[in-house]
Design a protein around this motif. Structure first.
Motif, PDB file in Angstrom:
ATOM      1  N   LYS A   1       7.329   3.913   3.963  1.00 50.10           N
ATOM      2  CA  LYS A   1       7.985   4.713   2.932  1.00 50.10           C
ATOM      3  C   LYS A   1       7.253   6.011   2.618  1.00 50.10           C
ATOM      4  CE  LYS A   1      10.250   0.842   0.659  1.00 50.10           C
ATOM      5  NZ  LYS A   1      10.364   0.070  -0.574  1.00 50.10           N
ATOM      6  N   GLY A   2       6.286   6.363   3.438  1.00 53.31           N
ATOM      7  CA  GLY A   2       5.547   7.601   3.191  1.00 53.31           C
ATOM      8  C   GLY A   2       4.659   7.940   4.367  1.00 53.31           C
ATOM      9  N   VAL A   3       4.017   9.078   4.262  1.00 50.16           N
ATOM     10  CA  VAL A   3       3.091   9.497   5.310  1.00 50.16           C
ATOM     11  C   VAL A   3       1.738   8.853   5.076  1.00 50.16           C
ATOM     12  CG1 VAL A   3       4.273  11.675   5.786  1.00 50.16           C
ATOM     13  CG2 VAL A   3       2.479  11.604   4.067  1.00 50.16           C
ATOM     14  N   ARG A   4       0.970   8.790   6.124  1.00 49.57           N
ATOM     15  CA  ARG A   4      -0.376   8.229   6.024  1.00 49.57           C
ATOM     16  C   ARG A   4      -1.358   9.322   5.619  1.00 49.57           C
ATOM     17  NH1 ARG A   4      -0.168   4.258  11.207  1.00 49.57           N
ATOM     18  NH2 ARG A   4       1.642   3.066  10.496  1.00 49.57           N
ATOM     19  N   PRO A   5      -2.456   8.934   5.006  1.00 49.92           N
ATOM     20  CA  PRO A   5      -3.418   9.927   4.524  1.00 49.92           C
ATOM     21  C   PRO A   5      -3.906  10.907   5.591  1.00 49.92           C
ATOM     22  CG  PRO A   5      -3.901   7.808   3.549  1.00 49.92           C
ATOM     23  CD  PRO A   5      -2.827   7.575   4.575  1.00 49.92           C
ATOM     24  N   MET A   6      -4.176  10.437   6.796  1.00 45.06           N
ATOM     25  CA  MET A   6      -4.673  11.341   7.834  1.00 45.06           C
ATOM     26  C   MET A   6      -3.574  12.300   8.309  1.00 45.06           C
ATOM     27  SD  MET A   6      -7.870  10.881   7.973  1.00 45.06           S
ATOM     28  CE  MET A   6      -8.617  11.410   9.503  1.00 45.06           C
ATOM     29  N   GLU A   7      -2.324  11.884   8.209  1.00 40.76           N
ATOM     30  CA  GLU A   7      -1.223  12.805   8.497  1.00 40.76           C
ATOM     31  C   GLU A   7      -1.196  13.922   7.466  1.00 40.76           C
ATOM     32  OE1 GLU A   7       2.329  10.188  10.465  1.00 40.76           O
ATOM     33  OE2 GLU A   7       1.807   9.694   8.386  1.00 40.76           O
ATOM     34  N   LEU A   8      -1.488  13.566   6.227  1.00 41.83           N
ATOM     35  CA  LEU A   8      -1.535  14.572   5.161  1.00 41.83           C
ATOM     36  C   LEU A   8      -2.607  15.621   5.432  1.00 41.83           C
ATOM     37  CD1 LEU A   8      -1.069  12.371   1.976  1.00 41.83           C
ATOM     38  CD2 LEU A   8       0.487  14.135   2.798  1.00 41.83           C
TER      39      LEU A   8
ATOM     40  N   VAL B   1       0.830  -1.206   0.000  1.00 43.24           N
ATOM     41  CA  VAL B   1       0.000   0.000   0.000  1.00 43.24           C
ATOM     42  C   VAL B   1       0.865   1.258   0.000  1.00 43.24           C
ATOM     43  CG1 VAL B   1      -2.053  -1.053   1.012  1.00 43.24           C
ATOM     44  CG2 VAL B   1      -0.286  -0.139   2.520  1.00 43.24           C
ATOM     45  N   HIS B   2       1.914   1.210  -0.771  1.00 42.66           N
ATOM     46  CA  HIS B   2       2.800   2.362  -0.934  1.00 42.66           C
ATOM     47  C   HIS B   2       2.436   3.026  -2.263  1.00 42.66           C
ATOM     48  CE1 HIS B   2       7.076   3.870  -2.055  1.00 42.66           C
ATOM     49  NE2 HIS B   2       6.349   4.841  -1.562  1.00 42.66           N
ATOM     50  N   PHE B   3       2.069   4.298  -2.206  1.00 44.60           N
ATOM     51  CA  PHE B   3       1.650   5.038  -3.392  1.00 44.60           C
ATOM     52  C   PHE B   3       2.500   6.290  -3.556  1.00 44.60           C
ATOM     53  CE2 PHE B   3      -1.958   2.534  -2.149  1.00 44.60           C
ATOM     54  CZ  PHE B   3      -2.567   2.155  -3.326  1.00 44.60           C
ATOM     55  N   GLU B   4       2.569   6.764  -4.769  1.00 45.67           N
ATOM     56  CA  GLU B   4       3.234   8.032  -5.066  1.00 45.67           C
ATOM     57  C   GLU B   4       2.167   8.958  -5.637  1.00 45.67           C
ATOM     58  OE1 GLU B   4       7.419   8.346  -6.694  1.00 45.67           O
ATOM     59  OE2 GLU B   4       6.231   8.978  -8.426  1.00 45.67           O
ATOM     60  N   ALA B   5       2.035  10.122  -5.017  1.00 45.64           N
ATOM     61  CA  ALA B   5       1.024  11.087  -5.443  1.00 45.64           C
ATOM     62  C   ALA B   5       1.710  12.283  -6.086  1.00 45.64           C
ATOM     63  CB  ALA B   5       0.204  11.544  -4.243  1.00 45.64           C
ATOM     64  N   SER B   6       1.103  12.778  -7.163  1.00 47.58           N
ATOM     65  CA  SER B   6       1.623  13.961  -7.844  1.00 47.58           C
ATOM     66  C   SER B   6       0.447  14.843  -8.238  1.00 47.58           C
ATOM     67  CB  SER B   6       2.443  13.562  -9.080  1.00 47.58           C
ATOM     68  OG  SER B   6       1.637  12.827  -9.981  1.00 47.58           O
ATOM     69  N   SER B   7       0.772  16.077  -8.568  1.00 50.15           N
ATOM     70  CA  SER B   7      -0.247  17.056  -8.912  1.00 50.15           C
ATOM     71  C   SER B   7       0.105  17.743 -10.213  1.00 50.15           C
ATOM     72  CB  SER B   7      -0.346  18.103  -7.790  1.00 50.15           C
ATOM     73  OG  SER B   7      -1.088  19.221  -8.195  1.00 50.15           O
ATOM     74  N   GLU B   8      -0.907  18.194 -10.913  1.00 53.76           N
ATOM     75  CA  GLU B   8      -0.663  18.947 -12.141  1.00 53.76           C
ATOM     76  C   GLU B   8      -0.082  20.334 -11.834  1.00 53.76           C
ATOM     77  OE1 GLU B   8      -4.451  19.260 -14.077  1.00 53.76           O
ATOM     78  OE2 GLU B   8      -5.256  20.607 -12.579  1.00 53.76           O
ATOM     79  N   LEU B   9      -0.170  20.781 -10.585  1.00 53.24           N
ATOM     80  CA  LEU B   9       0.318  22.112 -10.203  1.00 53.24           C
ATOM     81  C   LEU B   9       1.774  22.135  -9.753  1.00 53.24           C
ATOM     82  CD1 LEU B   9      -2.764  23.377  -8.144  1.00 53.24           C
ATOM     83  CD2 LEU B   9      -2.213  23.815 -10.551  1.00 53.24           C
ATOM     84  N   SER B  10       2.335  20.959  -9.455  1.00 49.65           N
ATOM     85  CA  SER B  10       3.680  20.912  -8.889  1.00 49.65           C
ATOM     86  C   SER B  10       4.450  19.711  -9.422  1.00 49.65           C
ATOM     87  CB  SER B  10       3.577  20.819  -7.362  1.00 49.65           C
ATOM     88  OG  SER B  10       4.837  20.590  -6.792  1.00 49.65           O
ATOM     89  N   PRO B  11       5.757  19.861  -9.629  1.00 52.78           N
ATOM     90  CA  PRO B  11       6.559  18.728 -10.086  1.00 52.78           C
ATOM     91  C   PRO B  11       6.953  17.774  -8.941  1.00 52.78           C
ATOM     92  CG  PRO B  11       7.947  20.658  -9.864  1.00 52.78           C
ATOM     93  CD  PRO B  11       6.534  21.110  -9.575  1.00 52.78           C
TER      94      PRO B  11
ATOM     95  N   THR C   1       6.610  15.005  -5.925  1.00 58.11           N
ATOM     96  CA  THR C   1       5.794  13.841  -5.599  1.00 58.11           C
ATOM     97  C   THR C   1       5.794  13.637  -4.090  1.00 58.11           C
ATOM     98  OG1 THR C   1       7.651  12.329  -5.873  1.00 58.11           O
ATOM     99  CG2 THR C   1       6.250  12.679  -7.796  1.00 58.11           C
ATOM    100  N   VAL C   2       4.725  13.037  -3.612  1.00 59.87           N
ATOM    101  CA  VAL C   2       4.569  12.743  -2.188  1.00 59.87           C
ATOM    102  C   VAL C   2       4.351  11.248  -2.057  1.00 59.87           C
ATOM    103  CG1 VAL C   2       3.123  13.122  -0.147  1.00 59.87           C
ATOM    104  CG2 VAL C   2       3.547  15.011  -1.740  1.00 59.87           C
ATOM    105  N   HIS C   3       5.082  10.631  -1.161  1.00 58.03           N
ATOM    106  CA  HIS C   3       4.918   9.200  -0.914  1.00 58.03           C
ATOM    107  C   HIS C   3       3.917   9.010   0.218  1.00 58.03           C
ATOM    108  CE1 HIS C   3       8.067   7.592  -3.562  1.00 58.03           C
ATOM    109  NE2 HIS C   3       8.557   8.818  -3.415  1.00 58.03           N
ATOM    110  N   VAL C   4       2.918   8.163  -0.064  1.00 63.85           N
ATOM    111  CA  VAL C   4       1.862   7.867   0.894  1.00 63.85           C
ATOM    112  C   VAL C   4       1.890   6.364   1.146  1.00 63.85           C
ATOM    113  CG1 VAL C   4      -0.607   8.056   1.375  1.00 63.85           C
ATOM    114  CG2 VAL C   4       0.501   9.753  -0.116  1.00 63.85           C
ATOM    115  N   ASP C   5       1.820   5.999   2.415  1.00 60.76           N
ATOM    116  CA  ASP C   5       1.917   4.587   2.784  1.00 60.76           C
ATOM    117  C   ASP C   5       0.944   4.302   3.919  1.00 60.76           C
ATOM    118  OD1 ASP C   5       2.818   1.966   2.817  1.00 60.76           O
ATOM    119  OD2 ASP C   5       4.915   2.482   3.136  1.00 60.76           O
ATOM    120  N   GLY C   6       0.544   3.067   4.029  1.00 64.73           N
ATOM    121  CA  GLY C   6      -0.362   2.660   5.095  1.00 64.73           C
ATOM    122  C   GLY C   6       0.394   2.029   6.250  1.00 64.73           C
TER     123      GLY C   6
END
Length: 138
Positions: free
Chosen positions: A38-45, A12-22, A24-29
């Motif tokens: 390997k990343g922050v959890r969604p509620m931390e975000l 459950v390791h994901f990489e998130a990106s946005s059209e507004l910024s180059p 990436t943010v790593h999100v993990d469970g």
């Protein structure tokens, strides 16, 4: 605004990106569902979004007031309910300011930043979450 989220492996390791910024943010469970740390959890975000949104606005307001801001640090702490979904029930934002800053101006700026200008705050409050804040100077 659009974001893209891509699974990085079979966990459950994901990489998130946005059209507004180059960037990436790593999100993990949590490890209990296959998280790898390997990343922050969604509620931390969510807490990070609230803290940074408020900090952007606070900085801008204090600069317009011609306050000498040398540093701003923000701590955000959330309490979650036990039932699923484990949503936040209370959140507290602690602003720590350093510089030659008038306390009355800082208090007013924080109120505007958090309660008027921060869109993340409005979304959370409209969802029934109690949000408080405090300011410490120097």
């Amino acid at each position: 605004m659009k974001v893209h989220i891509k699974r990085q492996n079979q966990a459950v390791h994901f990489e998130a990106s946005s059209e507004l910024s180059p960037v990436t943010v790593h999100v993990d469970g949590p490890e209990s569902i296959g998280g790898e740390g390997k990343g922050v959890r969604p509620m931390e975000l969510v807490l990070m979004a609230l803290g940074s949104c408020s900090a952007f606005d606070l900085t801008t307001i204090l600069q317009k007031q011609r306050q000498d801001i040398q540093d701003i640090q923000v701590d955000v702490e959330g309490e979650r309910r036990d039932e699923i979904p484990n949503i936040f029930t209370k959140i507290h934002i602690s602003f720590k300011l350093k510089g030659e800053i008038d306390e009355a101006k800082a208090q007013k700026a924080a109120e505007l930043a958090v309660k008027k200008y921060c869109s993340v705050h409005d979304m959370l409050v409209n969802g029934g979450i109690e949000i408080t804040y405090s300011i410490q100077i120097n």
